[in-house]
Design a protein around this motif. Structure first.
Motif, PDB file in Angstrom:
ATOM      1  N   GLN A  33      21.072  -4.617  36.480  1.00 52.03           N
ATOM      2  CA  GLN A  33      21.518  -3.672  35.454  1.00 52.03           C
ATOM      3  C   GLN A  33      21.114  -2.240  35.753  1.00 52.03           C
ATOM      4  OE1 GLN A  33      20.022  -5.199  31.755  1.00 52.03           O
ATOM      5  NE2 GLN A  33      21.478  -6.884  31.710  1.00 52.03           N
ATOM      6  N   ALA A  34      20.087  -2.044  36.558  1.00 54.01           N
ATOM      7  CA  ALA A  34      19.639  -0.688  36.893  1.00 54.01           C
ATOM      8  C   ALA A  34      20.464  -0.058  38.012  1.00 54.01           C
ATOM      9  CB  ALA A  34      18.171  -0.712  37.302  1.00 54.01           C
ATOM     10  N   ALA A  35      21.272  -0.853  38.713  1.00 58.55           N
ATOM     11  CA  ALA A  35      22.000  -0.347  39.877  1.00 58.55           C
ATOM     12  C   ALA A  35      22.895   0.855  39.562  1.00 58.55           C
ATOM     13  CB  ALA A  35      22.803  -1.465  40.538  1.00 58.55           C
ATOM     14  N   PRO A  36      23.715   0.830  38.507  1.00 63.02           N
ATOM     15  CA  PRO A  36      24.569   1.993  38.248  1.00 63.02           C
ATOM     16  C   PRO A  36      23.786   3.285  37.985  1.00 63.02           C
ATOM     17  CG  PRO A  36      25.373   0.099  37.021  1.00 63.02           C
ATOM     18  CD  PRO A  36      24.038  -0.283  37.596  1.00 63.02           C
ATOM     19  N   ALA A  37      22.712   3.194  37.218  1.00 67.52           N
ATOM     20  CA  ALA A  37      21.906   4.395  36.928  1.00 67.52           C
ATOM     21  C   ALA A  37      21.234   4.903  38.198  1.00 67.52           C
ATOM     22  CB  ALA A  37      20.864   4.090  35.851  1.00 67.52           C
ATOM     23  N   ASP A  38      20.726   3.991  39.016  1.00 71.69           N
ATOM     24  CA  ASP A  38      20.099   4.404  40.278  1.00 71.69           C
ATOM     25  C   ASP A  38      21.126   5.047  41.203  1.00 71.69           C
ATOM     26  OD1 ASP A  38      17.731   3.407  39.349  1.00 71.69           O
ATOM     27  OD2 ASP A  38      17.613   1.743  40.775  1.00 71.69           O
ATOM     28  N   PHE A  39      22.301   4.439  41.307  1.00 74.04           N
ATOM     29  CA  PHE A  39      23.354   4.985  42.153  1.00 74.04           C
ATOM     30  C   PHE A  39      23.730   6.390  41.697  1.00 74.04           C
ATOM     31  CE2 PHE A  39      27.832   5.720  43.180  1.00 74.04           C
ATOM     32  CZ  PHE A  39      27.827   5.488  44.545  1.00 74.04           C
ATOM     33  N   ASN A  40      23.924   6.568  40.397  1.00 74.68           N
ATOM     34  CA  ASN A  40      24.279   7.889  39.871  1.00 74.68           C
ATOM     35  C   ASN A  40      23.183   8.912  40.155  1.00 74.68           C
ATOM     36  OD1 ASN A  40      26.695   6.902  38.913  1.00 74.68           O
ATOM     37  ND2 ASN A  40      25.955   6.621  36.823  1.00 74.68           N
ATOM     38  N   ALA A  41      21.930   8.527  39.984  1.00 69.24           N
ATOM     39  CA  ALA A  41      20.826   9.458  40.213  1.00 69.24           C
ATOM     40  C   ALA A  41      20.756   9.880  41.680  1.00 69.24           C
ATOM     41  CB  ALA A  41      19.505   8.819  39.783  1.00 69.24           C
ATOM     42  N   VAL A  42      20.981   8.944  42.585  1.00 68.75           N
ATOM     43  CA  VAL A  42      20.899   9.232  44.015  1.00 68.75           C
ATOM     44  C   VAL A  42      22.111  10.019  44.498  1.00 68.75           C
ATOM     45  CG1 VAL A  42      20.943   8.145  46.302  1.00 68.75           C
ATOM     46  CG2 VAL A  42      19.400   7.276  44.539  1.00 68.75           C
ATOM     47  N   MET A  43      23.294   9.674  44.010  1.00 65.53           N
ATOM     48  CA  MET A  43      24.535  10.240  44.546  1.00 65.53           C
ATOM     49  C   MET A  43      25.014  11.504  43.846  1.00 65.53           C
ATOM     50  SD  MET A  43      25.246   8.446  47.130  1.00 65.53           S
ATOM     51  CE  MET A  43      26.893   9.025  47.487  1.00 65.53           C
ATOM     52  N   ASP A  44      24.469  11.840  42.703  1.00 65.87           N
ATOM     53  CA  ASP A  44      24.968  12.977  41.933  1.00 65.87           C
ATOM     54  C   ASP A  44      24.966  14.278  42.737  1.00 65.87           C
ATOM     55  OD1 ASP A  44      25.998  13.992  39.414  1.00 65.87           O
ATOM     56  OD2 ASP A  44      24.092  15.075  39.253  1.00 65.87           O
ATOM     57  N   LEU A  45      23.857  14.628  43.347  1.00 66.67           N
ATOM     58  CA  LEU A  45      23.773  15.886  44.087  1.00 66.67           C
ATOM     59  C   LEU A  45      24.672  15.888  45.332  1.00 66.67           C
ATOM     60  CD1 LEU A  45      22.642  18.712  44.240  1.00 66.67           C
ATOM     61  CD2 LEU A  45      20.632  17.772  45.391  1.00 66.67           C
ATOM     62  N   PRO A  46      24.651  14.838  46.167  1.00 72.11           N
ATOM     63  CA  PRO A  46      25.579  14.848  47.311  1.00 72.11           C
ATOM     64  C   PRO A  46      27.048  14.948  46.887  1.00 72.11           C
ATOM     65  CG  PRO A  46      23.933  13.133  47.612  1.00 72.11           C
ATOM     66  CD  PRO A  46      23.731  13.696  46.232  1.00 72.11           C
ATOM     67  N   ILE A  47      27.414  14.286  45.810  1.00 70.26           N
ATOM     68  CA  ILE A  47      28.798  14.356  45.332  1.00 70.26           C
ATOM     69  C   ILE A  47      29.140  15.779  44.902  1.00 70.26           C
ATOM     70  CG2 ILE A  47      30.339  13.658  43.452  1.00 70.26           C
ATOM     71  CD1 ILE A  47      29.043  10.838  43.698  1.00 70.26           C
ATOM     72  N   LYS A  48      28.248  16.419  44.167  1.00 64.92           N
ATOM     73  CA  LYS A  48      28.504  17.800  43.730  1.00 64.92           C
ATOM     74  C   LYS A  48      28.621  18.746  44.918  1.00 64.92           C
ATOM     75  CE  LYS A  48      26.572  17.496  39.113  1.00 64.92           C
ATOM     76  NZ  LYS A  48      25.521  17.899  38.198  1.00 64.92           N
ATOM     77  N   CYS A  49      27.764  18.570  45.920  1.00 71.15           N
ATOM     78  CA  CYS A  49      27.836  19.411  47.133  1.00 71.15           C
ATOM     79  C   CYS A  49      29.165  19.202  47.846  1.00 71.15           C
ATOM     80  CB  CYS A  49      26.689  19.089  48.079  1.00 71.15           C
ATOM     81  SG  CYS A  49      25.066  19.563  47.483  1.00 71.15           S
ATOM     82  N   PHE A  50      29.582  17.953  47.968  1.00 68.48           N
ATOM     83  CA  PHE A  50      30.834  17.636  48.658  1.00 68.48           C
ATOM     84  C   PHE A  50      32.033  18.181  47.887  1.00 68.48           C
ATOM     85  CE2 PHE A  50      34.377  14.690  49.647  1.00 68.48           C
ATOM     86  CZ  PHE A  50      34.502  14.989  50.989  1.00 68.48           C
ATOM     87  N   GLU A  51      32.054  18.011  46.574  1.00 70.78           N
ATOM     88  CA  GLU A  51      33.166  18.531  45.774  1.00 70.78           C
ATOM     89  C   GLU A  51      33.266  20.049  45.879  1.00 70.78           C
ATOM     90  OE1 GLU A  51      32.433  16.798  41.913  1.00 70.78           O
ATOM     91  OE2 GLU A  51      33.872  15.198  42.331  1.00 70.78           O
ATOM     92  N   ALA A  52      32.142  20.738  45.868  1.00 69.74           N
ATOM     93  CA  ALA A  52      32.158  22.198  45.999  1.00 69.74           C
ATOM     94  C   ALA A  52      32.724  22.616  47.361  1.00 69.74           C
ATOM     95  CB  ALA A  52      30.749  22.765  45.810  1.00 69.74           C
ATOM     96  N   LEU A  53      32.317  21.926  48.418  1.00 72.10           N
ATOM     97  CA  LEU A  53      32.832  22.217  49.750  1.00 72.10           C
ATOM     98  C   LEU A  53      34.342  21.960  49.807  1.00 72.10           C
ATOM     99  CD1 LEU A  53      32.333  22.924  52.756  1.00 72.10           C
ATOM    100  CD2 LEU A  53      31.976  20.462  53.127  1.00 72.10           C
ATOM    101  N   CYS A  54      34.774  20.867  49.212  1.00 70.49           N
ATOM    102  CA  CYS A  54      36.207  20.534  49.220  1.00 70.49           C
ATOM    103  C   CYS A  54      37.027  21.578  48.476  1.00 70.49           C
ATOM    104  CB  CYS A  54      36.431  19.143  48.621  1.00 70.49           C
ATOM    105  SG  CYS A  54      35.836  17.810  49.671  1.00 70.49           S
ATOM    106  N   GLN A  55      36.541  22.068  47.349  1.00 67.97           N
ATOM    107  CA  GLN A  55      37.268  23.094  46.608  1.00 67.97           C
ATOM    108  C   GLN A  55      37.339  24.383  47.428  1.00 67.97           C
ATOM    109  OE1 GLN A  55      39.060  22.313  43.991  1.00 67.97           O
ATOM    110  NE2 GLN A  55      38.170  20.273  44.050  1.00 67.97           N
ATOM    111  N   LYS A  56      36.244  24.708  48.088  1.00 69.42           N
ATOM    112  CA  LYS A  56      36.202  25.919  48.916  1.00 69.42           C
ATOM    113  C   LYS A  56      37.201  25.833  50.071  1.00 69.42           C
ATOM    114  CE  LYS A  56      32.951  28.599  51.690  1.00 69.42           C
ATOM    115  NZ  LYS A  56      31.577  28.703  52.179  1.00 69.42           N
TER     116      LYS A  56
END
Length: 141
Positions: A33-56
């Motif tokens: 049950q903790a897997a989704p929260a852990d995944f979100n916590a770990v991946m949030d920053l890399p996803i935001k960095c990647f999305e910003a690069l893609c928009q640029k």
């Protein structure tokens, strides 16, 4: 019931003694049950960095209004917004308009993940497209 917590595996090879119990120190049990929260916590920053690069770099696919067939304005200036990435559970999809763009996105995604001490099992992945292309070659990351 946490059967996994009571599990104490040990190992032996022919001609060797049995090891002491091996306690789990990494990862989560499949379906934890903790897997989704852990995944979100770990991946949030890399996803935001990647999305910003893609928009640029204007990477991704255009977001359209399916009812009108028109692009949806996404900001006060109504500039085009691209959708470069979908993430669900522990899966992700990079969305590109053409193969070369997808190759660049895959390389950038791998670089960003590496900066966050993460990596992708690329050999377990696949790529697809909506149209035929002559002389198709696989992506190399």
């Amino acid at each position: 019931l946490k059967e996994w917590d009571r599990c104490k595996p040990s190992f032996s090879l022919p001609g060797h003694e049995k090891t002491a119990p091996v306690h789990r120190t990494r990862s989560l049990e499949q379906g934890d049950q903790a897997a989704p929260a852990d995944f979100n916590a770990v991946m949030d920053l890399p996803i935001k960095c990647f999305e910003a690069l893609c928009q640029k770099r204007n990477w991704g696919i255009n977001i359209h209004n399916p009812e009108e067939g028109k692009e949806i304005p996404t900001s006060a200036q109504s500039r085009k917004q691209k959708l470069p990435l979908l993430v669900f559970a522990d899966n992700f999809w990079l969305l590109a308009e053409y193969k070369e763009q997808l190759q660049e996105m895959a390389n950038a995604w791998a670089d960003i993940l590496a900066k966050h001490y993460l990596k992708v099992a690329w050999k377990e992945g696949s790529w697809m497209h909506t149209g035929e292309q002559e002389g198709e070659t696989p992506l190399i990351v």
